[in-house]
Each structure stands twice: as C-alpha cells, then as structure tokens.
Design a protein around this motif. Sequence first.
Motif, PDB file in Angstrom:
ATOM      1  N   ARG A 107       0.772  -0.952   0.342  1.00  0.00           N
ATOM      2  CA  ARG A 107      -0.026  -0.065  -0.200  1.00  0.00           C
ATOM      3  C   ARG A 107       0.608   1.428  -0.085  1.00  0.00           C
ATOM      4  O   ARG A 107       0.568   1.759  -0.525  1.00  0.00           O
ATOM      5  CB  ARG A 107      -0.757  -0.113   1.428  1.00  0.00           C
ATOM      6  N   ALA A 108       2.108   1.463   0.464  1.00  0.00           N
ATOM      7  CA  ALA A 108       2.398   2.138   0.907  1.00  0.00           C
ATOM      8  C   ALA A 108       3.338   2.370  -0.885  1.00  0.00           C
ATOM      9  O   ALA A 108       3.765   3.635  -0.870  1.00  0.00           O
ATOM     10  CB  ALA A 108       3.633   1.873   2.107  1.00  0.00           C
ATOM     11  N   LEU A 109       3.294   1.729  -1.025  1.00  0.00           N
ATOM     12  CA  LEU A 109       4.533   1.379  -2.420  1.00  0.00           C
ATOM     13  C   LEU A 109       3.360   2.404  -3.274  1.00  0.00           C
ATOM     14  O   LEU A 109       3.620   2.639  -4.591  1.00  0.00           O
ATOM     15  CB  LEU A 109       5.296   0.415  -2.456  1.00  0.00           C
ATOM     16  N   ARG A 110       2.708   1.608  -3.711  1.00  0.00           N
ATOM     17  CA  ARG A 110       1.084   2.373  -4.255  1.00  0.00           C
ATOM     18  C   ARG A 110       0.565   3.175  -3.951  1.00  0.00           C
ATOM     19  O   ARG A 110       0.746   3.994  -5.329  1.00  0.00           O
ATOM     20  CB  ARG A 110       0.521   1.160  -3.795  1.00  0.00           C
ATOM     21  N   ASP A 111       0.640   3.967  -2.846  1.00  0.00           N
ATOM     22  CA  ASP A 111       0.174   5.452  -2.247  1.00  0.00           C
ATOM     23  C   ASP A 111       1.508   6.541  -2.456  1.00  0.00           C
ATOM     24  O   ASP A 111       0.999   7.061  -3.388  1.00  0.00           O
ATOM     25  CB  ASP A 111      -0.146   5.328  -0.926  1.00  0.00           C
ATOM     26  N   HIS A 112       2.895   5.549  -2.561  1.00  0.00           N
ATOM     27  CA  HIS A 112       3.793   6.722  -3.407  1.00  0.00           C
ATOM     28  C   HIS A 112       3.918   7.156  -4.722  1.00  0.00           C
ATOM     29  O   HIS A 112       3.666   8.727  -4.797  1.00  0.00           O
ATOM     30  CB  HIS A 112       4.895   6.455  -2.532  1.00  0.00           C
ATOM     31  N   LEU A 113       4.057   6.318  -5.306  1.00  0.00           N
ATOM     32  CA  LEU A 113       4.071   6.597  -6.572  1.00  0.00           C
ATOM     33  C   LEU A 113       2.451   7.056  -7.164  1.00  0.00           C
ATOM     34  O   LEU A 113       2.935   8.198  -8.102  1.00  0.00           O
ATOM     35  CB  LEU A 113       3.559   4.811  -7.747  1.00  0.00           C
ATOM     36  N   ARG A 114       1.261   6.843  -6.812  1.00  0.00           N
ATOM     37  CA  ARG A 114       0.261   7.641  -7.041  1.00  0.00           C
ATOM     38  C   ARG A 114       0.293   9.134  -6.233  1.00  0.00           C
ATOM     39  O   ARG A 114      -0.382  10.198  -7.929  1.00  0.00           O
ATOM     40  CB  ARG A 114      -1.311   7.159  -6.700  1.00  0.00           C
ATOM     41  N   THR A 115       0.917   9.706  -5.571  1.00  0.00           N
ATOM     42  CA  THR A 115       0.812  10.740  -5.531  1.00  0.00           C
ATOM     43  C   THR A 115       2.259  11.466  -5.879  1.00  0.00           C
ATOM     44  O   THR A 115       2.305  12.687  -6.368  1.00  0.00           O
ATOM     45  CB  THR A 115       1.666  10.655  -3.411  1.00  0.00           C
ATOM     46  N   LEU A 116       3.126  10.518  -7.020  1.00  0.00           N
ATOM     47  CA  LEU A 116       4.509  11.534  -6.939  1.00  0.00           C
ATOM     48  C   LEU A 116       3.582  11.836  -8.832  1.00  0.00           C
ATOM     49  O   LEU A 116       4.460  12.279  -9.648  1.00  0.00           O
ATOM     50  CB  LEU A 116       4.987  10.545  -8.257  1.00  0.00           C
ATOM     51  N   GLY A 117       2.474  11.197  -9.329  1.00  0.00           N
ATOM     52  CA  GLY A 117       1.729  11.057 -10.469  1.00  0.00           C
ATOM     53  C   GLY A 117       2.224   9.986 -11.335  1.00  0.00           C
ATOM     54  O   GLY A 117       1.145  10.657 -12.302  1.00  0.00           O
ATOM     55  N   PHE A 118       2.552   9.113 -11.031  1.00  0.00           N
ATOM     56  CA  PHE A 118       2.620   7.829 -11.973  1.00  0.00           C
ATOM     57  C   PHE A 118       0.932   7.264 -12.062  1.00  0.00           C
ATOM     58  O   PHE A 118       0.668   7.499 -11.288  1.00  0.00           O
ATOM     59  CB  PHE A 118       3.778   7.576 -11.524  1.00  0.00           C
ATOM     60  N   THR A 119       1.207   6.931 -13.513  1.00  0.00           N
ATOM     61  CA  THR A 119      -0.594   5.559 -13.855  1.00  0.00           C
ATOM     62  C   THR A 119       0.422   4.786 -14.664  1.00  0.00           C
ATOM     63  O   THR A 119       1.697   4.808 -14.487  1.00  0.00           O
ATOM     64  CB  THR A 119      -0.882   6.537 -14.828  1.00  0.00           C
ATOM     65  N   LYS A 120       0.287   3.994 -15.166  1.00  0.00           N
ATOM     66  CA  LYS A 120       0.589   2.769 -15.451  1.00  0.00           C
ATOM     67  C   LYS A 120       0.562   2.192 -16.695  1.00  0.00           C
ATOM     68  O   LYS A 120      -1.458   2.088 -16.584  1.00  0.00           O
ATOM     69  CB  LYS A 120       0.492   1.535 -13.765  1.00  0.00           C
ATOM     70  N   ASP A 121       0.772   2.006 -17.565  1.00  0.00           N
ATOM     71  CA  ASP A 121      -0.312   1.029 -18.884  1.00  0.00           C
ATOM     72  C   ASP A 121       0.000  -0.415 -19.150  1.00  0.00           C
ATOM     73  O   ASP A 121      -0.291  -1.272 -17.759  1.00  0.00           O
ATOM     74  CB  ASP A 121       1.077   1.739 -19.992  1.00  0.00           C
ATOM     75  N   ASP A 122      -0.610  -0.176 -19.764  1.00  0.00           N
ATOM     76  CA  ASP A 122      -1.186  -2.779 -19.642  1.00  0.00           C
ATOM     77  C   ASP A 122      -0.216  -2.945 -19.361  1.00  0.00           C
ATOM     78  O   ASP A 122      -0.383  -4.487 -19.781  1.00  0.00           O
ATOM     79  CB  ASP A 122      -1.986  -3.051 -21.212  1.00  0.00           C
ATOM     80  N   ALA A 123       1.240  -2.920 -19.951  1.00  0.00           N
ATOM     81  CA  ALA A 123       2.260  -3.577 -19.778  1.00  0.00           C
ATOM     82  C   ALA A 123       2.892  -3.668 -17.995  1.00  0.00           C
ATOM     83  O   ALA A 123       3.732  -4.392 -17.640  1.00  0.00           O
ATOM     84  CB  ALA A 123       3.457  -3.077 -20.916  1.00  0.00           C
ATOM     85  N   GLY A 124       2.330  -2.583 -17.804  1.00  0.00           N
ATOM     86  CA  GLY A 124       2.715  -2.273 -16.004  1.00  0.00           C
ATOM     87  C   GLY A 124       3.948  -1.647 -16.068  1.00  0.00           C
ATOM     88  O   GLY A 124       4.376  -1.016 -14.819  1.00  0.00           O
ATOM     89  N   ASP A 125       4.150  -0.680 -17.639  1.00  0.00           N
ATOM     90  CA  ASP A 125       5.047   0.351 -16.918  1.00  0.00           C
ATOM     91  C   ASP A 125       5.001   1.262 -16.244  1.00  0.00           C
ATOM     92  O   ASP A 125       3.687   1.551 -16.827  1.00  0.00           O
ATOM     93  CB  ASP A 125       5.602   0.760 -18.536  1.00  0.00           C
TER      94      ASP A 125
END
Length: 413
Positions: free
Chosen positions: A31-49
């Motif tokens: 959860r901490a990892l997911r929340d951090h990446l979302r806070t930075l503004g990252f999204t993910k594409d279908d390949a997981g990048d």
Amino acid sequence: MRDTLAAVGGAMTSKRPQVAQPFSAEAALKRALRDHLRTLGFTKDDAGDLVLPDGGKEVVRSLHRSQWRAKWTAAQPLLARALPNALVHFANGAEIDPTKIKFRLILVRSGTPEADLFRIATLTWSVPVSPGFGRRLRYLVWDDGHNRLAGVIALGDPVFNLNVRDIEIGWDVHDRANRLVGILDAYVLGAVPPYSFLLAGKAVACLIRSKDVLNDFERAYGRSVGVISKSAKHAKLLAVTTTSSMGRSSVYNRLRLDDTIYLKPLGFTKGFGHFHITDSLFEKMRAYLRERGHDYADRHVFGEGPNWRLRTIRAALVGLNVNQNILRHGIQREVFIATLAENAYEVLKDGNAEPDFSKLLSVSQISDLARERWIVPRAERGEVDYRSWTRDDIPNLIKRKADLPTAAKHSRG
C-alpha cells in the motif's frame, strides 16, 4: 491505458501468486508503495510500465520533492550544528572578482568540518544527492583567489550495467567485469552560488579530468579489488562517467578547453532505475527482506556498489509479488564520459596497453583555462546578477529545494 495504480502487483516469478493478508506487513508495504507512486503522479500502462506525467523538467523536480523533504528532515541535526560555521565559507557575490578565481581541490575525509561543509553544499542541489557506494573520492572545490567554497565533486563506484558506456568502449560482459575497476562515476558534480551563476559548473566538471584526481585515486585505490572477479589489481583511473540529473545537460555539453574534449556525450539511459523509490520505502524493503533472512538486506559492502540498492529493491518486489516494471520510470538521463588517458578505450578494452596520461593537466592549469574560457566572459556580458547573491540566501535555498516555506527576504543593504 490504466488511470490508477490500484493493481501495483502482478506475478512475475511465481505461478501461484501470494496474496498478502490485509493487515500484514507485506500488505502495508505494498500500500505504501502504491500510494507513493500515485502521489508522484505516475499511472501505469497495460504492460505494467509507469507512465510519467507531462511537464518536462519541472515534473522531474516534483518527483524528487518527497525525497528532498525526507533528506531535509534528516539533515536538521547537521544544519543546527554546522550551518552557522559553514556559511562563512560560502561567497557573497559582491566580493567576487572573476579575474582572480583560482580553483583547488580539497579531499574530504569523513567526520571532519570539510565533510559537514560538503553535505551542506549538496543540500543546495536541484535533486537529492546519494551518499555514494564503494570507493569514494569527495572534494571541495576551493577558490583560493577569494578563500571561498566554489563547488563540490564526489566520485564513486560506477553502475555495472550502462549500455551506452559499454558500447562506446567496446566491452563485452567479460571485459566489463575485469576492467570496470578503472572507472569511477561522478555522482556529485557542480558549482554552488554565486559561482554557479558564472558558469563555474563547467569548470568544476572539467576538474575530474586532472592529474590531481588521477594521483588521489592511485594513492587510495591503486590496489583495488575487481568488482566481479574479486582479485587484486593495480588499478589506474582511466575514465570518469557522469549523468545529467534531468534529460539533456546544457552544462556538460561542449566541454572543451583548447583542443581537448573534457566530457563526451554518449547518449541516454533507458529510463530504468530506482530514483523514485524513497529512502524511507527502501528501508522498509530492507526490513522486509531482513525478517525473511535475505542476504541483500545488509549486503552493502565493497564491490556491491550502486547495484546493491537496485538488486535489493528487486528482491523485495519479487517477495511482494509486485511487477518489476515499476522500475521503468521513463526519465532518461544524458550520459557523459571523461577519459583521463589518451588511450583509455584501448586499455579498458583489452587491458594490455600502458595508459598514456602525458596530456593530463593539473587542477591549477585547468582552472586558469576555464576561468578565461567561461567565467570571465560570462561576468563581462552581464547576463546574470551574481553580485546580489549573499551567503545568507543559502538556508532559504535549501528550504526551497524541499518545497518548504522560506523566511522573508532579507535586506541587501
């Protein structure tokens, strides 16, 4: 395109995905990892990048901001203890006569006032500075003409996998494993204000290609151990690499004095790495691995270099069943190389030739050339108001890097 990081996981190494219990340490870390990446503004594409938000260099700065806040908080004891004494070593712009600037390198030893000054100087950087790994040579770039700090340099072990470097040299995996010991990476390189306003960053970058650095390396690491082979070698410093912090570099490009190229551009990294994983998250990953008895949790020894951190993160992601594609952050950095020996590539390629350092200049000679090439003309053109800078601006500069409120502007009278 996915617009959420809700599915940060994804099995990569196991046929039977392990589902973390909602209140377990694994679930909390994910959860901490997911929340951090979302806070930075990252999204993910279908390949997981990861998909980088639009915005150029300002986006990169914002991605570093959470790391900056953490480093600023961790630096509070240092700032409280050492900043008042350190400030006197920074220059006021009004006292600088560009024609009298004369650089010298001061080797930094741990636990000294010079080490405190080095750390405080790096807190003025645009991006958070790594402490470095393995072999290290740290320098204060001192202006003897004014007895002030002009910049800092830190050299450390290079990354093992750097495609544009290996192609340039002509290395295969065997060559690289045996002769990487002849390369260092400049992970800190630049000038501090007001010298930075006078293009002194270019001069500082040129100093890594000097007799002084070559001799310091020989004294400290002449009998180094190979990163992979683990065998003792009579190592000589043949080249130094460095990378820009944010895309193409205007400071490092076209670095030439007389007929000598001091930094050559090699291309760009592939946008893969761990800069967006904060120190706090990294320590949680180490604790997670340590609880499971994993070797990487505390394997930061000589020879492991900067690759240890990446391998540790990867090991944690595998254990958490998280897709390793989140390490593809998409931020490409320009890579440069400074060759100290005239035949550096030949020696690095086969290891047989004797290095030719005959054209290497001293720091004093490079300083004189760089002063006339960049610093004095910049001052004469009047393009920047370097004279209005005062050393009292340093604390506010440090706070601004962490995106913290700064004190009201002081009087310059």
